[in-house]
Design a protein around this motif. Structure first.
Motif, PDB file in Angstrom:
ATOM      1  N   ARG A  74     -25.455  34.551 -43.098  1.00 17.17           N
ATOM      2  CA  ARG A  74     -24.128  34.526 -42.481  1.00 17.17           C
ATOM      3  C   ARG A  74     -23.103  35.257 -43.340  1.00 17.17           C
ATOM      4  NH1 ARG A  74     -25.730  29.061 -41.274  1.00 17.17           N
ATOM      5  NH2 ARG A  74     -26.065  28.822 -39.033  1.00 17.17           N
ATOM      6  N   ALA A  75     -23.132  34.989 -44.643  1.00 17.58           N
ATOM      7  CA  ALA A  75     -22.163  35.625 -45.535  1.00 17.58           C
ATOM      8  C   ALA A  75     -22.370  37.135 -45.585  1.00 17.58           C
ATOM      9  CB  ALA A  75     -22.274  35.029 -46.940  1.00 17.58           C
ATOM     10  N   GLU A  76     -23.618  37.582 -45.675  1.00 16.38           N
ATOM     11  CA  GLU A  76     -23.904  39.007 -45.677  1.00 16.38           C
ATOM     12  C   GLU A  76     -23.456  39.658 -44.361  1.00 16.38           C
ATOM     13  OE1 GLU A  76     -25.690  40.928 -48.425  1.00 16.38           O
ATOM     14  OE2 GLU A  76     -24.490  39.237 -49.157  1.00 16.38           O
ATOM     15  N   SER A  77     -23.696  38.963 -43.256  1.00 15.86           N
ATOM     16  CA  SER A  77     -23.327  39.498 -41.942  1.00 15.86           C
ATOM     17  C   SER A  77     -21.820  39.595 -41.792  1.00 15.86           C
ATOM     18  CB  SER A  77     -23.911  38.608 -40.839  1.00 15.86           C
ATOM     19  OG  SER A  77     -25.321  38.571 -40.910  1.00 15.86           O
ATOM     20  N   ARG A  78     -21.102  38.543 -42.210  1.00 15.38           N
ATOM     21  CA  ARG A  78     -19.640  38.582 -42.110  1.00 15.38           C
ATOM     22  C   ARG A  78     -19.068  39.725 -42.934  1.00 15.38           C
ATOM     23  NH1 ARG A  78     -20.046  32.800 -42.162  1.00 15.38           N
ATOM     24  NH2 ARG A  78     -19.922  32.804 -44.435  1.00 15.38           N
ATOM     25  N   THR A  79     -19.606  39.908 -44.146  1.00 13.26           N
ATOM     26  CA  THR A  79     -19.097  40.969 -45.015  1.00 13.26           C
ATOM     27  C   THR A  79     -19.360  42.339 -44.404  1.00 13.26           C
ATOM     28  OG1 THR A  79     -19.463  39.587 -46.964  1.00 13.26           O
ATOM     29  CG2 THR A  79     -19.201  41.940 -47.327  1.00 13.26           C
ATOM     30  N   PHE A  80     -20.551  42.531 -43.824  1.00 19.06           N
ATOM     31  CA  PHE A  80     -20.859  43.804 -43.188  1.00 19.06           C
ATOM     32  C   PHE A  80     -19.935  44.056 -42.003  1.00 19.06           C
ATOM     33  CE2 PHE A  80     -23.029  46.131 -39.804  1.00 19.06           C
ATOM     34  CZ  PHE A  80     -23.259  47.343 -40.451  1.00 19.06           C
ATOM     35  N   LEU A  81     -19.736  43.050 -41.151  1.00 24.13           N
ATOM     36  CA  LEU A  81     -18.916  43.227 -39.956  1.00 24.13           C
ATOM     37  C   LEU A  81     -17.447  43.432 -40.284  1.00 24.13           C
ATOM     38  CD1 LEU A  81     -20.583  40.621 -37.588  1.00 24.13           C
ATOM     39  CD2 LEU A  81     -20.696  43.106 -37.397  1.00 24.13           C
ATOM     40  N   ASP A  82     -17.010  42.989 -41.467  1.00 23.20           N
ATOM     41  CA  ASP A  82     -15.634  43.263 -41.892  1.00 23.20           C
ATOM     42  C   ASP A  82     -15.367  44.761 -41.981  1.00 23.20           C
ATOM     43  OD1 ASP A  82     -14.751  40.679 -42.022  1.00 23.20           O
ATOM     44  OD2 ASP A  82     -15.092  40.447 -44.171  1.00 23.20           O
ATOM     45  N   GLY A  83     -16.428  45.557 -42.159  1.00 25.99           N
ATOM     46  CA  GLY A  83     -16.267  47.005 -42.272  1.00 25.99           C
ATOM     47  C   GLY A  83     -16.360  47.751 -40.961  1.00 25.99           C
ATOM     48  N   LEU A  84     -16.524  47.029 -39.849  1.00 26.33           N
ATOM     49  CA  LEU A  84     -16.702  47.695 -38.557  1.00 26.33           C
ATOM     50  C   LEU A  84     -15.518  48.595 -38.217  1.00 26.33           C
ATOM     51  CD1 LEU A  84     -18.481  47.986 -36.035  1.00 26.33           C
ATOM     52  CD2 LEU A  84     -17.264  46.019 -35.057  1.00 26.33           C
ATOM     53  N   TYR A  85     -14.323  48.155 -38.530  1.00 26.17           N
ATOM     54  CA  TYR A  85     -13.122  48.940 -38.248  1.00 26.17           C
ATOM     55  C   TYR A  85     -13.205  50.327 -38.870  1.00 26.17           C
ATOM     56  CZ  TYR A  85      -8.215  50.407 -38.737  1.00 26.17           C
ATOM     57  OH  TYR A  85      -7.042  51.113 -38.723  1.00 26.17           O
ATOM     58  N   TYR A  86     -13.766  50.415 -40.079  1.00 27.42           N
ATOM     59  CA  TYR A  86     -13.820  51.689 -40.796  1.00 27.42           C
ATOM     60  C   TYR A  86     -14.954  52.588 -40.287  1.00 27.42           C
ATOM     61  CZ  TYR A  86     -10.654  49.110 -43.714  1.00 27.42           C
ATOM     62  OH  TYR A  86      -9.590  48.365 -44.142  1.00 27.42           O
ATOM     63  N   LEU A  87     -15.843  52.034 -39.463  1.00 28.54           N
ATOM     64  CA  LEU A  87     -16.864  52.857 -38.824  1.00 28.54           C
ATOM     65  C   LEU A  87     -16.351  53.479 -37.530  1.00 28.54           C
ATOM     66  CD1 LEU A  87     -20.034  50.583 -39.234  1.00 28.54           C
ATOM     67  CD2 LEU A  87     -19.111  52.314 -40.793  1.00 28.54           C
ATOM     68  N   MET A  88     -15.183  53.012 -37.057  1.00 25.47           N
ATOM     69  CA  MET A  88     -14.622  53.516 -35.798  1.00 25.47           C
ATOM     70  C   MET A  88     -13.153  53.874 -35.999  1.00 25.47           C
ATOM     71  SD  MET A  88     -16.341  50.462 -33.520  1.00 25.47           S
ATOM     72  CE  MET A  88     -16.076  51.193 -31.925  1.00 25.47           C
ATOM     73  N   PRO A  89     -12.849  54.747 -36.956  1.00 22.75           N
ATOM     74  CA  PRO A  89     -11.446  55.008 -37.303  1.00 22.75           C
ATOM     75  C   PRO A  89     -10.673  55.758 -36.230  1.00 22.75           C
ATOM     76  CG  PRO A  89     -12.901  56.522 -38.458  1.00 22.75           C
ATOM     77  CD  PRO A  89     -13.791  55.525 -37.776  1.00 22.75           C
ATOM     78  N   LYS A  90     -11.353  56.455 -35.323  1.00 20.75           N
ATOM     79  CA  LYS A  90     -10.660  57.230 -34.297  1.00 20.75           C
ATOM     80  C   LYS A  90     -10.355  56.400 -33.049  1.00 20.75           C
ATOM     81  CE  LYS A  90     -12.738  61.607 -35.764  1.00 20.75           C
ATOM     82  NZ  LYS A  90     -13.584  62.762 -35.345  1.00 20.75           N
ATOM     83  N   ALA A  91     -10.942  55.218 -32.951  1.00 19.90           N
ATOM     84  CA  ALA A  91     -10.734  54.382 -31.775  1.00 19.90           C
ATOM     85  C   ALA A  91      -9.372  53.687 -31.835  1.00 19.90           C
ATOM     86  CB  ALA A  91     -11.849  53.343 -31.667  1.00 19.90           C
ATOM     87  N   PHE A  92      -8.835  53.359 -30.662  1.00 16.49           N
ATOM     88  CA  PHE A  92      -7.617  52.567 -30.565  1.00 16.49           C
ATOM     89  C   PHE A  92      -8.008  51.102 -30.710  1.00 16.49           C
ATOM     90  CE2 PHE A  92      -4.856  49.904 -27.947  1.00 16.49           C
ATOM     91  CZ  PHE A  92      -3.599  50.239 -28.416  1.00 16.49           C
TER      92      PHE A  92
END
Length: 341
Positions: A74-92
């Motif tokens: 769970r902790a590893e998954s939460r930390t990874f998903l925290d970076g999702l925004y930076y994988l989609m920087p061009k999206a609104f």
């Protein structure tokens, strides 16, 4: 949104990582490829033009792994998903996660609100008894509320578990339904409870009871503001949907916190003064929010007092259902047009 011709993916990140695959590959020159794969489809993250993140990262499907590994995953998954925004920087994004996290800091909200000319209650945020007592001495009545989380999950005592289990055995039909449909719900039913935390009011005669325990946990302590009505102002981009909640019509504690007797309080669409509307929009711009729910009080003297902005996962459908205001339509418009504040 689908009815308007938009292609939409509803993605439950509670299924990550067991039933959802998400990864990014970056080479030595910075070229990047990111993929999202579920049971039915495969997507490049570059496909997405707009995102509304309402996820609660509970990783509900983690099962059948080595004992003790669930929380690690769970902790590893939460930390990874925290970076999702930076994988989609061009999206609104509605709203960008970094801005949402910063906006949830209540003292920052109060600082910006006062700078914009909004009145706030005389307040103390934290656990310092000295400041709290000085505040309480200045006012006849006080309100105390949580800083962030509005509920407590706790485990039942062994005796409470036995009593609950025996009760459920008597209700054999319900027992079998829980077992059949949702093992996680069945586990929670036996062993865990959720207690809501509502705003409480106290006077000078009760002050020491509350203040003597304040060092144990930080809280928001503020002067109690008399209410003519309360406002829940749902903000979607440049549109505001103010809802008047006549909390003083509710019974008992509902007059202090309408959530404890929500069905008893009348809800109506409301017209904000132009000056208050502009200050609300300015507050959202400074916080970087495209969506949020502003809570305010209207006093018997028709003064407007700002309480807080709920920046993440704010419920809106109950306001739409009670008032008829087209909030869902505005959300669809914003995600399609990507033209917000």
């Amino acid at each position: 949104m689908r009815g308007r011709g938009a292609k939409v993916l509803h993605c439950d990140f509670g299924q990550f990582p067991q039933k959802l695959q998400l990864a990014t590959a970056i080479d030595g020159h910075g070229s990047q490829q990111s993929l999202l794969i579920d049971a039915d489809s495969r997507h490049s993250l570059d496909e997405f033009t707009a995102v509304w993140d309402r996820s609660q990262l509970g990783n509900k499907t983690i099962r059948s792994v080595k004992m003790g590994m669930e929380e690690y995953i769970r902790a590893e998954s939460r930390t990874f998903l925290d970076g999702l925004y930076y994988l989609m920087p061009k999206a609104f994004w509605m709203s960008p996660p970094p801005q949402v996290r910063a906006a949830e800091i209540k003292i920052r909200q109060k600082q910006i609100a006062t700078r914009l000319g909004l009145r706030i209650p005389d307040s103390c945020v934290g656990n310092a008894g000295e400041l709290a007592r000085a505040l309480a001495e200045r006012h006849e009545a006080m309100a105390v509320k949580s800083i962030y989380r509005t509920f407590v999950d706790y485990e039942l005592t062994p005796w409470e578990k036995v009593k609950r289990f025996c009760y459920n055995v008597k209700n054999s039909k319900m027992l079998e339904e829980y077992r059949r449909t949702d093992r996680l719900m069945w586990d929670d039913l036996q062993y865990r409870c959720r207690q809501m935390i509502f705003t409480q009011k106290f006077g000078k005669d009760e002050a020491e009871i509350y203040l003597s325990a304040i060092s144990a946990c930080p809280v928001i302590l503020q002067e109690y503001i008399p209410k003519k009505l309360e406002l829940r102002i749902t903000a979607v981009g440049q549109k505001l949907f103010p809802c008047a909640i006549y909390s003083q019509e509710a019974q008992g504690d509902g007059a202090v916190d309408y959530r404890s007797h929500e069905d008893e309080a009348r809800h109506e669409a409301y017209k904000l003064p132009a000056a208050i509307e502009e200050k609300c929009l300015a507050l959202l711009r400074e916080l970087g929010l495209q969506f949020g729910a502003i809570d305010m009080i209207v006093t018997p003297d028709d003064d407007y007092v700002f309480l807080e902005v709920n920046a993440s996962n704010s419920a809106f459908l109950w306001v739409q259902e009670r008032t008829g205001m087209p909030i869902a339509e505005a959300i669809a418009d914003l995600l399609i047009s990507r033209k917000g504040l």
